[in-house]
Motif scaffolding. Structure first.
Motif, PDB file in Angstrom:
ATOM      1  N   LEU A 162       3.732   7.862  -1.404  1.00 48.75           N
ATOM      2  CA  LEU A 162       2.302   7.781  -1.697  1.00 48.75           C
ATOM      3  C   LEU A 162       1.681   6.594  -0.976  1.00 48.75           C
ATOM      4  O   LEU A 162       2.261   5.497  -0.955  1.00 48.75           O
ATOM      5  CB  LEU A 162       2.075   7.625  -3.204  1.00 48.75           C
ATOM      6  CG  LEU A 162       2.634   8.714  -4.127  1.00 48.75           C
ATOM      7  CD1 LEU A 162       2.323   8.378  -5.581  1.00 48.75           C
ATOM      8  CD2 LEU A 162       2.072  10.069  -3.755  1.00 48.75           C
ATOM      9  N   THR A 163       0.507   6.822  -0.397  1.00 52.04           N
ATOM     10  CA  THR A 163      -0.281   5.733   0.180  1.00 52.04           C
ATOM     11  C   THR A 163      -1.371   5.360  -0.821  1.00 52.04           C
ATOM     12  O   THR A 163      -2.066   6.235  -1.355  1.00 52.04           O
ATOM     13  CB  THR A 163      -0.917   6.161   1.507  1.00 52.04           C
ATOM     14  OG1 THR A 163       0.123   6.547   2.415  1.00 52.04           O
ATOM     15  CG2 THR A 163      -1.720   5.019   2.117  1.00 52.04           C
ATOM     16  N   THR A 164      -1.499   4.062  -1.091  1.00 56.02           N
ATOM     17  CA  THR A 164      -2.455   3.597  -2.097  1.00 56.02           C
ATOM     18  C   THR A 164      -3.353   2.513  -1.511  1.00 56.02           C
ATOM     19  O   THR A 164      -3.083   1.981  -0.426  1.00 56.02           O
ATOM     20  CB  THR A 164      -1.721   3.010  -3.322  1.00 56.02           C
ATOM     21  OG1 THR A 164      -1.104   1.756  -2.938  1.00 56.02           O
ATOM     22  CG2 THR A 164      -0.652   3.958  -3.839  1.00 56.02           C
ATOM     23  N   THR A 183       1.474   3.019 -13.650  1.00 53.45           N
ATOM     24  CA  THR A 183       2.118   4.289 -13.994  1.00 53.45           C
ATOM     25  C   THR A 183       1.545   5.380 -13.105  1.00 53.45           C
ATOM     26  O   THR A 183       0.324   5.529 -12.998  1.00 53.45           O
ATOM     27  CB  THR A 183       1.879   4.672 -15.465  1.00 53.45           C
ATOM     28  OG1 THR A 183       2.446   3.674 -16.304  1.00 53.45           O
ATOM     29  CG2 THR A 183       2.519   6.025 -15.782  1.00 53.45           C
ATOM     30  N   VAL A 184       2.425   6.127 -12.445  1.00 54.29           N
ATOM     31  CA  VAL A 184       1.987   7.251 -11.620  1.00 54.29           C
ATOM     32  C   VAL A 184       2.264   8.543 -12.386  1.00 54.29           C
ATOM     33  O   VAL A 184       3.354   8.728 -12.939  1.00 54.29           O
ATOM     34  CB  VAL A 184       2.693   7.258 -10.252  1.00 54.29           C
ATOM     35  CG1 VAL A 184       4.208   7.277 -10.394  1.00 54.29           C
ATOM     36  CG2 VAL A 184       2.248   8.453  -9.417  1.00 54.29           C
ATOM     37  N   GLU A 185       1.265   9.413 -12.456  1.00 58.29           N
ATOM     38  CA  GLU A 185       1.381  10.688 -13.158  1.00 58.29           C
ATOM     39  C   GLU A 185       1.249  11.832 -12.163  1.00 58.29           C
ATOM     40  O   GLU A 185       0.422  11.787 -11.245  1.00 58.29           O
ATOM     41  CB  GLU A 185       0.305  10.802 -14.238  1.00 58.29           C
ATOM     42  CG  GLU A 185       0.426   9.743 -15.333  1.00 58.29           C
ATOM     43  CD  GLU A 185      -0.661   9.882 -16.386  1.00 58.29           C
ATOM     44  OE1 GLU A 185      -1.635  10.621 -16.134  1.00 58.29           O
ATOM     45  OE2 GLU A 185      -0.531   9.246 -17.445  1.00 58.29           O
ATOM     46  N   LEU A 186       2.058  12.881 -12.370  1.00 61.62           N
ATOM     47  CA  LEU A 186       2.067  14.033 -11.484  1.00 61.62           C
ATOM     48  C   LEU A 186       1.279  15.174 -12.109  1.00 61.62           C
ATOM     49  O   LEU A 186       1.449  15.465 -13.308  1.00 61.62           O
ATOM     50  CB  LEU A 186       3.504  14.502 -11.197  1.00 61.62           C
ATOM     51  CG  LEU A 186       4.310  13.694 -10.172  1.00 61.62           C
ATOM     52  CD1 LEU A 186       4.550  12.261 -10.639  1.00 61.62           C
ATOM     53  CD2 LEU A 186       5.636  14.383  -9.869  1.00 61.62           C
ATOM     54  N   THR A 241       0.821  -1.219   0.000  1.00 57.63           N
ATOM     55  CA  THR A 241       0.000   0.000   0.000  1.00 57.63           C
ATOM     56  C   THR A 241       0.851   1.264   0.000  1.00 57.63           C
ATOM     57  O   THR A 241       0.399   2.319   0.421  1.00 57.63           O
ATOM     58  CB  THR A 241      -0.923   0.022   1.230  1.00 57.63           C
ATOM     59  OG1 THR A 241      -0.124  -0.052   2.420  1.00 57.63           O
ATOM     60  CG2 THR A 241      -1.930  -1.120   1.194  1.00 57.63           C
ATOM     61  N   GLN A 242       2.091   1.166  -0.483  1.00 52.46           N
ATOM     62  CA  GLN A 242       2.959   2.343  -0.462  1.00 52.46           C
ATOM     63  C   GLN A 242       3.860   2.366  -1.694  1.00 52.46           C
ATOM     64  O   GLN A 242       4.385   1.336  -2.117  1.00 52.46           O
ATOM     65  CB  GLN A 242       3.820   2.356   0.805  1.00 52.46           C
ATOM     66  CG  GLN A 242       4.494   3.682   1.096  1.00 52.46           C
ATOM     67  CD  GLN A 242       5.143   3.692   2.464  1.00 52.46           C
ATOM     68  OE1 GLN A 242       6.244   3.189   2.654  1.00 52.46           O
ATOM     69  NE2 GLN A 242       4.443   4.255   3.442  1.00 52.46           N
ATOM     70  N   GLY A 298      -3.048   9.278  -0.022  1.00 49.86           N
ATOM     71  CA  GLY A 298      -2.227  10.195   0.764  1.00 49.86           C
ATOM     72  C   GLY A 298      -0.880  10.422   0.125  1.00 49.86           C
ATOM     73  O   GLY A 298      -0.414   9.602  -0.681  1.00 49.86           O
ATOM     74  N   ALA A 299      -0.245  11.540   0.462  1.00 51.67           N
ATOM     75  CA  ALA A 299       1.076  11.870  -0.080  1.00 51.67           C
ATOM     76  C   ALA A 299       1.856  12.680   0.949  1.00 51.67           C
ATOM     77  O   ALA A 299       1.309  13.594   1.573  1.00 51.67           O
ATOM     78  CB  ALA A 299       0.952  12.655  -1.373  1.00 51.67           C
TER      79      ALA A 299
END
Length: 712
Positions: free
Chosen positions: A499-501, A511-514, A460-461, A489-490
């Motif tokens: 990041l908490t997922t 893929t994480v996008e900002l 989860t992170q 969360g971030a």
């Protein structure tokens, strides 16, 4: 037109120092970095016009194309220029060649001296300046009788003659006396053959003149002739001058114990970082020399910036081209009675930074520079460094910073920076600008922020590694998007974002996008397509858990080791697996048949079979570990099972993974500071790692072959 930028800056510093002496002082204590990622709050508003509908009268330029000079050059008025130094009795050359006068512009404007005349009691007619000659606000201007005066004068004033005994000298413009000095032959004004009359900078703003404001110069500029033409004069306050003693100590080097250093100003206090000693830098004159004085580990720092100190040097050492004091006694401190600002040297335009490195080493300096290359592979434990270029030198200089500070700023090649009040160190022939506090560095421009990597550190992170820290972010993580996965969360942690997922699907590609609303720590926007891919959390099945890379000093020390941990429920057979260091085939070893890592246990590979009296070494390392930062990995059947990029090692202290985070994957090419740490412990917590040639036990910090500790 003459421009003396560097000298002007030095003069401005001197004037600022005078103001500080009158009560306007700055606290030189280090200021911590602002918390990266601090939320400034959605309710913060910009100041706005309270009545935007009301029009204000605005002067309209009838000729918008007309050139406007925001800083016009003006003619001097009385008091705008001050005679600060004059050489009336040179000894290295004849008086008609070596006499000179120095002027300081104390006004706020650039001054034009064309048509002004310099007169003296030895001239029937004053000598007129017949061409354009300017001096910037705060700048110095030297007028010499000839080009053979012993330095590069700003202007050769042919016909200049000064009285060698008593006399006077003045500058007149448009029939008005701007500045004048009437001196005697030694009754109240100094009169020493070979030494200029030097005005104490504390009296540069005085409207009258007195012999009490003057003293004989003591710094050499042309053989035996003394003076500081074109530079800030030293103070005339009587008292010990540490410069001669420091110069003698540096010349003699190790063995010159018992040297008394008196009346030096503390210019910088350095904390202990890595294996670099804590200590303080001292200096007495702007032109140096300067000296570093080490303070023994565990001892309280006995001084502060601007203290004036005297001490007896009991031990002198040299290393890497630098010489410093390694032990001292009989320290006396005159608290806050110095003036560091008056000692700083701007090295931006110094073309002799490398060729004259001896004279600059340990001095308090400032400089503007550009990072000219990638992060260097090794800068000593606890430090990181970049090559830098200044206006004066294109190569041979580095910016060396405490690692945590460098990571927080996230500097990279192409960043333009300004340094203030930092000491200059050296390593052999390389000049090193040192930075230990955020207030000492100002970043004016850097390449756009980018994402280095994304790594799932638990189910989860996710840990993002960026080229530098972000500015304020929203704690709910809504500025980060992962398709197929909700971010809840971030948190910013220096150049990283945690990041908490929701629970990830093991081994799935994400893929994480900002969001493009994010900015970096300097307020600059990030790339619109900033993103990175990662794999859903998969627990490690074999772990590099501990590395001792610097046991006594060199590569291949007898106590070096790499430890592996097996988090599984069955023994792990290492037969034929490869343990590697960097990419060279000469730095790898094949593990012998039959070597295992027991379930839930540790296996040790060390550079010596008898690495410790009670340690079991499965196999000797086939290569030496590295004293710098390095990547180590374990590979079985062509698959890399784990790798770790270690920082520069600490002497006698291993680098280990938190016992509670052993199965957490390491970010590619990096490590997490909350997962890895140098083995905690104080005196008394050591273990026996090696019995040396003298049959003596050597004690170090680590947990080889046994359970790791928790990182604080």
């Amino acid at each position: 037109m003459l421009r003396r930028k560097t000298l002007a800056m030095l003069a401005a510093l001197s004037l600022a120092a005078g103001a500080a002496a009158c009560g306007d002082t700055d606290d030189p204590s280090p200021t911590p970095l602002p918390d990266a990622g601090e939320d400034v709050g959605p309710d913060a508003e910009l100041d706005t016009d309270p009545n935007p509908d009301v029009e204000e009268d605005v002067d309209v330029d009838p000729d918008p194309d007309a050139d406007v000079d925001p800083d016009p050059i003006v003619a001097p008025t009385p008091g705008d220029l001050v005679i600060t130094e004059l050489m009336k009795q040179p000894t290295e050359v004849a008086a008609f060649e070596g006499q000179w006068v120095e002027l300081l512009n104390t006004s706020d404007a650039e001054l034009e001296l064309e048509g002004c005349a310099l007169g003296s009691s030895s001239l029937d007619e004053a000598v007129v300046i017949g061409e354009s000659l300017t001096v910037e606000s705060g700048g110095y201007l030297t007028l010499a009788a000839s080009a053979n005066a012993g330095f590069d004068a700003d202007f050769i004033l042919e016909g200049l003659v000064l009285a060698e005994g008593e006399g006077s000298v003045s500058l007149d413009c448009d029939g008005t006396t701007i500045t004048e000095v009437v001196y005697d032959a030694g009754e109240s004004y100094p009169s020493v053959a070979g030494a200029s009359l030097s005005r104490d900078p504390a009296f540069n703003g005085a409207t009258d003149d007195s012999g009490d404001y003057w003293c004989a110069a003591t710094a050499a500029y042309n053989g035996a002739d003394l003076g500081t033409p074109g530079a800030v004069n030293p103070s005339c306050i009587e008292g010990p001058d540490a410069s001669a003693a420091i110069a003698d100590l540096l010349l003699n080097g190790p063995g010159d114990d018992g040297k008394l250093i008196e009346g030096a100003t503390v210019t910088y206090v350095r904390p202990m970082v890595g294996v670099d000693d804590a200590g303080f830098f001292v200096q007495s004159r702007p032109e140096g020399p300067a000296l570093f004085v080490a303070v023994a580990e565990g001892e309280e720092m006995p001084v502060e910036v601007n203290d004036v100190v005297s001490f007896l040097a009991t031990s002198v050492v040299s290393n890497g081209g630098a010489t410093w004091v390694d032990g001292f006694e009989s320290l006396t401190v005159d608290a806050s009675n110095g003036d560091r600002d008056a000692l700083v040297t701007d090295l931006t335009a110094a073309t002799d930074l490398i060729t004259s490195l001896n004279s600059y080493t340990h001095r308090i300096v400032s400089a503007s520079m550009t990072i000219s290359g990638d992060l260097l592979t090794f800068a000593g434990p606890g430090h990181q460094a970049y090559p830098v270029a200044t206006e004066g030198v294109a190569e041979g200089a580095q910016l060396r910073m405490a690692t945590e500070l460098r990571q927080a700023f996230g500097l990279e090649s192409g960043c333009e920076i300004d340094l203030s009040m930092t000491p200059l160190w050296r390593f052999e022939e390389t000049a090193q600008f040192m930075v230990y506090d955020a207030t000492e560095i100002d970043v004016s421009e850097c390449p756009e922020l980018s994402v280095v990597s994304a790594t799932s550190t638990s189910a989860t992170q996710v840990e993002l590694v960026l080229t530098r820290a972000l500015g304020p972010i929203l704690a709910d993580g809504s500025q980060f998007t992962i398709e197929g996965l909700t971010v809840t969360g971030a948190v910013v942690d220096g150049p990283k974002v945690i990041l908490t997922t929701e629970e990830q699907t093991s081994a799935a590609e994400y893929t994480v996008e900002l969001d493009d609303s994010l900015t970096d720590i300097f307020g600059a926007t990030i790339a619109a397509d900033a993103s990175a891919t990662f794999t859903g959390f998969v627990a490690l099945e074999l772990v590099i858990s501990e590395v001792m890379a610097r046991f006594t000093g060199g590569n291949g020390d007898p106590g070096e080791f790499i430890e592996l941990y097996n988090p599984g429920t069955e023994d792990f057979d290492l037969s034929g697996c490869l343990l590697k260091r960097d990419s060279s085939s000469s730095n790898e070893m094949e593990i012998d048949a039959g070597v295992i890592v027991p379930a839930g246990g540790y296996t040790l590979f060390a550079s010596s079979a008898n690495a410790g009296a009670s340690l079991t070494v499965a196999q000797e390392l086939g290569f030496g570990l590295n004293n710098g930062s390095m990547i180590y990995w374990i590979e079985c059947a062509g698959e890399v099972l784990d790798e770790i990029a270690t920082p520069g090692p600490q002497l006698g202290r291993s680098f280990q993974k938190d016992v509670n985070r052993l199965v957490t994957p390491n970010p590619a090419g990096s490590y997490s500071t909350d997962v890895w740490c140098f083995t905690p412990g104080a005196e008394g917590d050591e273990y026996v790692v090696h019995i040396n040639a003298n049959d003596e036990a050597e004690l170090k910090f680590g947990t080889p072959g046994t359970a790791n500790l928790a990182c604080d």
